[in-house]
Structures are given as C-alpha cells and as structure tokens.
Scaffold this active site. Structure first.
Site, PDB file in Angstrom:
ATOM      1  N   SER A 122       0.763  -1.433   0.071  1.00 36.30           N
ATOM      2  CA  SER A 122       0.067   0.143   0.161  1.00 36.30           C
ATOM      3  C   SER A 122       0.843   1.076  -0.141  1.00 36.30           C
ATOM      4  O   SER A 122       1.861   1.388  -1.079  1.00 36.30           O
ATOM      5  CB  SER A 122      -0.901  -0.240   1.240  1.00 36.30           C
ATOM      6  OG  SER A 122      -1.771   0.942   1.180  1.00 36.30           O
ATOM      7  N   ASP A 149      -8.448  -3.785  -7.168  1.00 33.69           N
ATOM      8  CA  ASP A 149      -7.981  -3.339  -5.891  1.00 33.69           C
ATOM      9  C   ASP A 149      -8.729  -1.761  -5.873  1.00 33.69           C
ATOM     10  O   ASP A 149      -8.346  -1.061  -6.682  1.00 33.69           O
ATOM     11  CB  ASP A 149      -6.514  -3.163  -5.732  1.00 33.69           C
ATOM     12  CG  ASP A 149      -5.997  -2.486  -4.521  1.00 33.69           C
ATOM     13  OD1 ASP A 149      -6.859  -1.917  -3.827  1.00 33.69           O
ATOM     14  OD2 ASP A 149      -4.732  -2.677  -4.151  1.00 33.69           O
ATOM     15  N   HIS A 178      -6.670  -5.779  -1.864  1.00 31.26           N
ATOM     16  CA  HIS A 178      -5.922  -4.605  -1.615  1.00 31.26           C
ATOM     17  C   HIS A 178      -4.596  -5.417  -0.983  1.00 31.26           C
ATOM     18  O   HIS A 178      -4.551  -5.715  -0.087  1.00 31.26           O
ATOM     19  CB  HIS A 178      -6.342  -3.411  -0.732  1.00 31.26           C
ATOM     20  CG  HIS A 178      -5.098  -2.428  -0.558  1.00 31.26           C
ATOM     21  ND1 HIS A 178      -4.485  -2.030  -1.761  1.00 31.26           N
ATOM     22  CD2 HIS A 178      -4.763  -1.889   0.550  1.00 31.26           C
ATOM     23  CE1 HIS A 178      -3.565  -1.042  -1.037  1.00 31.26           C
ATOM     24  NE2 HIS A 178      -3.738  -1.033   0.244  1.00 31.26           N
TER      25      HIS A 178
END
Length: 543
Positions: free
Chosen positions: A233, A458, A487
């Site tokens: 991320s 995502d 994700h």
C-alpha cells in the site's frame, strides 16, 4: 494505504494528493542523510505489549513468532539537514531466520498507511512466509517516525472519532459547516502539539522523504550495503521514492498494492472514490446471491436500497448500545472493509451485521459497526496520516474546488466520496508547510529488478495507478491478479502469487515476461454458521 483511512480510504483509505509539482532532487536527498552515522543496533527482548501483539500472528504459520521476536531502538535525526541536532527514536523488530548459518538477508517491511504501525508488521510477514523464506531471511519491522512504539508518538485529539460523528452528507451547507469546523479544530490541535513553535516540531519533519531517509539509516544500522524491502500500500510509495533517491542501494524490492506516483495525494482520493463504489456494489450483489442467509434482498439493487435507506435512518437517529454507537459514518466506515478484501470472514461478518439490524438484534449490529461514544481513542494513525499527506505536497486550498470535485464524483460514486473528503479535510488548515514530492523514476541509475504485485480491482490503490508506476519504474516486472478485489495480494491465499514472491527473494528470479497474470481466487461462500463477530472480521483484515 490504510484508509489510506481510519475511516475513509488506507492506500490505505483516504489516500489523496496533488499531482507532482517540482521535485526534491535525488542528490540533495542523498547528501542530507549521508552525514548521519547511526549507532549499532542492540537487539533485546521486546516489551510486553509488542510480544502480545506478535501473539496475534502465532497461528498464521508453524513458527510462534512471539517467542523469537527481538526489538531494538534506533535514534535518527529529527531533521537530516542537521544530523547532529535533535533526535527521535524508531522502534524496530527482528523476527530471525530459522536456518543454520547466517541469514540470506534482512527484509525490511512496511504495511502502509501513512500511519500504519510497522513494528508488528514484521512478525506478521514472517509468520506468513513459506518455510523456505523463514529459514533464509530475517524480517525487520519498524514503526515510522511518530507512529506506534516509536517516540514521540503523535496524537492530536483522541476524542475526534467518538461516535456518532456529524453525518458525512452530500455537500449541503449544514454538514459542510459542521465538518469544516471539526476539521479546522483538529488541524489546530495538531499544530499546537506538534507544529512550529511547539516543544518538538514534528509536523515539519514527517514527510515521506523523511521516512525514506530513515529507511536508509535502518539499512546502515543493520550493516547492509543494500536494502531488501517489501512494502504494501503506502509502503509502495516509500519504496518508489527510496529507489529514486537511493537507486544504487536497492537490493531486492517488492511493491504490493501500488500507489500511483502521479496522483499524490489529492487525485488519489478521487480515484479511490470511484473504485470503492464499484467494489461495494459488487459486494451488495454477493449479499443478494445469498438472500436465503442474510435476507436483505435477492437483487443487488434491493441490497443497495436497504443499505442507503439504513444510512438515511441512522442520519436521523444513531443506534447505541453499551457505550458504543452506529451513525451513518460508522456504518460506511465499517462496511468499507468488505470493499478492501475478498474474504469469507469479512464479507460474512458485515452482511450478518446488516442482517442483525433488520431482525432487531441491536447488540450484534453495534458489535459489528459500533464505535465508542466517550473516552476517546488512539488517533495516532489518523494524526500521522494527515501529517504525512498534508505536507508531502500542497493540497488545493480552495474549498470551492474540493466541493465541486466531490459533487461531481458523488453523482456516480456516492458510497465514500464525502467520507473521503472529510477524512482528508484537515489538509485545508494544516499548520505545517507543504513540500514538493520526489519525481519517482527520474534518476539515471534506477534499479531494473523491482517486482510489483497488483489486483485489477483493488479499490484502495486502483489498477491504473499500478500500470503508471510500472511504466515509471523502467525495467520493473508486474504480477497481476485478474479480477481480484483484494488490496495487496501477497500472502492472501494465491499460491501462484506467493511462488513469484518466494522465487524472487530466494533466487533473485523475476518473471520471464514484463507482466504476468494469475487467476483470481473466486468469491467466498457464507460459512455454515453466520455468527461471525466484528472482531473476527477485523482479525481477518489484518492477516
């Protein structure tokens, strides 16, 4: 990117930012950190709270990580332009390799955020690693500056998220006024504690580039010539910037769930708004498919209508039970987890929570979605999220622009558009000067061996951004999981994904093609019992 949210979207939720304007030169960034030479790390038994946190991951693999985890503290300059000046302390963890002889290396890991605690991400990654990886590598977690067990720990207003909060609304004068005032007060509270003129001006030294310099200091303290790294991320943005600023110091680098380097950060929130709306509608369709279990409607539209009808009802009157409450914001923030990850535990838990409301089970409904009404909460994640995002680059200072963009996007993506606005609104009033982000990829010696992972659906870090990053990181390779809505995809149950991860770190092997595709895992089915609690869902999210 949590939300790139506590509440809205973590590149996790709520990742946002202006397009790249200018740059911090790679040479300047290198020079300012080169003058600092850290002390050697003193690894020791971890404090009780860290050991307790590591126990949450003991069941993820055959090694009980809580029994082998080690800790160390690393002093780094508050301001790398003044390496001999004021220092702050980073908390590091090491989960050591289990093989005989020396380790193959140290993989430094970061879970995202900004604001994500990383010291305990180390044992989590280690626990999920294959046996071969556990034998070969030490895994190094670290809490970035201002976060978690690092000191100082940045908090601004621990009552800020107490429920119920003002409704997010849809851009009306009343809700706008309430949230603008709330956001301004939060920014002012942060500035009073951590801004210019405070005891420690952390707000001026908590940009992405500061953490990137810290990562290079960690590399030095470990005694490594190069940095081996896994970032998820927002952690992919740390990796991108590190590879640009310190290209010759990159060892093996994996980026998972990738931030678009050209949408840092304002446009990123708009990208998220559209992607999360798409995923939540898909989830509503999944709930409808199992109407015999959840009884919320046998079509996607019926479930959609139930959800938005419930949001309207809670806007009029929140539901409270034993010190917690669910208003419209808490409902949206909670169910957003189902748009983050395709998972039986998560998808079932929130569907069951909605079903509980319909059947009048207030306790189960509040258990699933509720937030405490008094007593405050640890807003460390939210404080650091804002501190990084608001100063990495200048956000638009015109509320009229924010409002117009949100109204436009909300017409087709109403699920979290306004929640994301208010999650990021403190940036309108932030009390520290914004910088100019590094122009990712603009360096002569960019490493050619970076391995990227991405799901096509995502929502926190949309696929288009990963394609942009793949283009910018010339020579990188990309593993794509087609049709998946999770994700970050490493260690999420896809053996084909994890095989690429292992082969890269163990053997240095990259995929034969520039881009390779693997199949999605498919949608889950409800468990035999639908009595999963919210705690179960949250535990599943962090795995």
């Amino acid at each position: 990117m949590k939300k790139l949210v506590v509440v809205a979207a973590t590149a996790g939720l709520g990742m946002t930012g202006l397009g790249l304007i200018g740059a911090t030169s790679a040479s300047a960034a290198t020079d300012t950190s080169a003058a600092f030479h850290p002390a050697s790390l003193n690894w020791h038994a971890c404090q009780t709270d860290i050991v307790k946190g590591a126990k949450a991951y003991d069941a993820l693999g055959p090694v009980k990580v809580s029994t082998i985890i080690q800790c160390a503290e690393l002093q780094v300059p508050l301001d790398y332009a003044h390496p001999n000046g004021q220092k702050i302390t980073l908390e590091l963890t090491r989960t050591p390799h289990q093989g005989s002889g020396p380790a193959k290396g140290d993989i430094v890991v970061n879970p995202g955020g900004p604001g994500g605690e990383g010291a305990l991400f180390g044992p989590r990654v280690y626990a999920q690693n294959s046996a071969a990886m556990q034998k070969a590598y030490n895994v190094i977690g670290f809490d970035p500056r201002g976060i978690g067990f690092s000191t100082p720990k940045m908090t601004c207003d621990e009552d800020y998220t107490n429920a119920p909060r003002p409704a997010y609304g849809t851009g009306g004068k009343v809700t706008d006024a309430a949230w603008l005032a709330k956001s301004k007060a939060y920014a002012q509270a942060c500035a009073a504690k951590w801004g210019p003129g405070s005891k420690l001006d952390l707000m001026d030294h908590i940009k992405t580039i500061d953490s990137v310099r810290d990562m290079d200091t960690i590399r030095k303290a470990l005694g490594n010539k190069k940095l081996d790294y896994y970032g998820a991320s927002y952690g992919t943005y740390l990796g991108q910037v590190y590879a640009t600023v310190f290209p010759k110091r990159v060892g093996r680098m994996v980026l998972d769930g990738n931030v678009n380097p050209k949408h840092v950060w304002y446009e990123a929130q708009l990208d998220q708004d559209r992607a999360f709306d798409k995923n939540i509608e898909y989830y509503f369709g999944w709930i409808a498919k199992y109407d015999n279990v959840y009884h919320l409607g046998n079509t996607q539209k019926k479930v959609h209508d139930f959800f938005y009808g419930l949001e309207d009802t809670l806007t009029g009157k929140a539901v409270a039970y034993q010190g917690a409450a669910v208003g419209p914001d808490e409902l949206v923030d909670g169910i957003q987890s189902a748009a983050y990850r395709r998972s039986q535990a998560v998808w079932n838990a929130y569907a069951a929570g909605l079903s509980a409301y319909k059947t009048g089970d207030v306790a189960a409904f509040v258990d699933t979605f509720g937030v405490q009404t008094t007593g405050g909460s640890d807003d460390n994640e939210f404080a650091v999220y804002n501190a990084v995002q608001c100063t990495d680059t200048q956000w638009p200072l015109s509320w009229a622009k924010w409002h117009a963009d949100a109204v436009r996007v909300n017409r087709t993506a109403p699920f979290e558009t306004w929640g994301n606005v208010w999650f990021n609104a403190p940036c309108l009033y932030w009390g520290a000067k914004a910088g100019k982000p590094v122009k990712v990829g603009q360096t002569r010696d960019l490493p050619k061996n970076i391995l990227m992972f991405q799901a096509t659906d995502d929502a926190a870090t949309p696929y288009a951004g990963a394609l942009e990053l793949h283009k910018v990181l010339r020579g990188s390779h990309l593993v794509v999981q087609d049709g998946d809505r999770t994700h970050c995809i490493v260690h999420r149950g896809a053996s084909a994904v994890d095989a690429y991860f292992d082969d890269y770190f163990l053997n240095g092997t990259l995929p034969k093609q520039d881009t390779v595709h693997v199949a999605q895992l498919g949608d889950p089915t409800p468990p035999a019992s639908t009595a999963k609690t919210a705690a179960s869902a949250h535990a599943e999210v962090v795995k």
